[in-house]
Motif scaffolding. Structure first.
Motif, mmCIF file in Angstrom:
data_model
loop_
_atom_site.group_PDB
_atom_site.id
_atom_site.type_symbol
_atom_site.label_atom_id
_atom_site.label_comp_id
_atom_site.label_asym_id
_atom_site.label_seq_id
_atom_site.Cartn_x
_atom_site.Cartn_y
_atom_site.Cartn_z
ATOM 1 N N ILE A 47 14.638 77.692 32.560
ATOM 2 C CA ILE A 47 15.137 76.237 32.147
ATOM 3 C C ILE A 47 14.115 75.878 31.293
ATOM 4 N N GLU A 48 12.835 75.912 32.086
ATOM 5 C CA GLU A 48 11.595 75.109 31.655
ATOM 6 C C GLU A 48 11.062 75.926 30.321
ATOM 7 N N VAL A 49 11.098 77.342 30.461
ATOM 8 C CA VAL A 49 10.858 78.200 29.305
ATOM 9 C C VAL A 49 11.620 78.243 28.300
ATOM 10 N N ALA A 50 12.875 77.961 28.395
ATOM 11 C CA ALA A 50 13.977 77.877 27.456
ATOM 12 C C ALA A 50 13.893 76.725 26.678
ATOM 13 N N ARG A 51 13.834 75.397 27.329
ATOM 14 C CA ARG A 51 13.318 74.220 26.677
ATOM 15 C C ARG A 51 12.158 74.157 25.999
ATOM 16 N N SER A 52 11.116 74.499 26.475
ATOM 17 C CA SER A 52 9.844 74.637 25.769
ATOM 18 C C SER A 52 9.993 75.486 24.489
ATOM 19 N N LEU A 53 10.545 76.765 24.485
ATOM 20 C CA LEU A 53 10.434 77.312 23.311
ATOM 21 C C LEU A 53 11.585 76.945 22.247
ATOM 22 N N LEU A 54 12.680 76.352 22.747
ATOM 23 C CA LEU A 54 13.612 75.898 21.903
ATOM 24 C C LEU A 54 12.946 74.638 20.979
ATOM 25 N N ASP A 55 12.064 73.697 21.852
ATOM 26 C CA ASP A 55 11.615 72.537 20.990
ATOM 27 C C ASP A 55 10.455 73.023 20.222
ATOM 28 N N ARG A 56 9.803 74.073 20.585
ATOM 29 C CA ARG A 56 8.614 74.526 19.787
ATOM 30 C C ARG A 56 9.161 75.140 18.265
#
Length: 230
Positions: A47-56
């Protein structure tokens, strides 16, 4: 000579597809299970990876929700929602972050208007209908000689389903390539972990290759059945 459908010798043409599907499913389960037990050095969850990549990637509006069942991870372009299974979303393993990044890859495709994905989504309703209705038309055409033209209709309907499987390949491979590039560029994986991530993503891609091969063989079988009855 006519054979009943369940004894039809044309079913033999499906054997390569069945064997490839079995192998692909085995590879997915074994690779996912193997690397699900290997935590990443950085320790980020899916989830942390997905959220960060989406935001970036300017996709802050994309929601992340829980997916039902094991390996039920997917991106829903209709609602712009990324759904992750518990193992992927809460896990911090190589498999978890790899699958999460792959689904982010689909979200990025959607956001950029990636043409193969747009085309796949466009024909999805027709592909679903063709996959379920094709055999009905074929069987009716077989049983009622005066309605033999329905066999051709059934073949064309199933051809749409095959087209969907064919166009799915570049979509999935592209999402996996994006996933690896994102994980490498943002430093979520160290060099030693990249081999495991590629193994997970390649095994998943193989299932789509198997699905396409099976669909093509099934279409060939339908054509053989129709020609034999003419």
């Amino acid at each position: 000579m006519y054979f009943p459908m369940f004894f039809d010798p044309t079913m033999l043409i499906l054997i390569p597809g069945i064997l490839l599907t079995m192998y692909a499913q085995r590879q997915v389960k074994s690779n996912f299970a193997r690397y699900l037990k290997v935590p990443t050095m950085k320790g980020h969850t899916g989830i942390e990876v997905a959220r960060s990549l989406l935001d970036r990637n300017d996709l802050s509006h994309v929601r992340i929700e829980n997916a039902k069942g094991e390996l039920g991870d997917h991106y829903d372009p209709r609602t712009e929602t990324l759904r992750l299974s518990q193992q992927v979303g809460r896990g911090s393993s190589i498999a978890s972050v790899s699958v999460a990044a792959h689904e982010v890859g689909h979200a990025i495709q959607h956001g950029l208007g990636y043409k193969p994905l747009s085309f796949r989504n466009l024909i999805l309703p027709a592909a679903k209908f063709g996959s379920s209705a094709a055999w009905i038309f074929l069987i009716v055409g077989l049983l009622i000689p005066s309605m033999g033209e329905l066999m051709t209709v059934g073949i064309y309907l199933f051809a749409v389903a095959v087209l969907f499987q064919v166009i799915t390949l570049p979509v999935e491979f592209n999402a996996s390539n994006r996933a690896m590039n994102l994980l490498q560029a943002d430093g979520y994986l160290i060099a030693e972990e990249e081999k495991g991530a590629k193994a997970v993503l390649n095994a998943a891609a193989l299932t789509y290759v198997a699905a396409m091969a099976t669909a093509v063989l099934q279409l060939l079988r339908m054509i053989m059945i129709a020609r034999r009855r003419r």
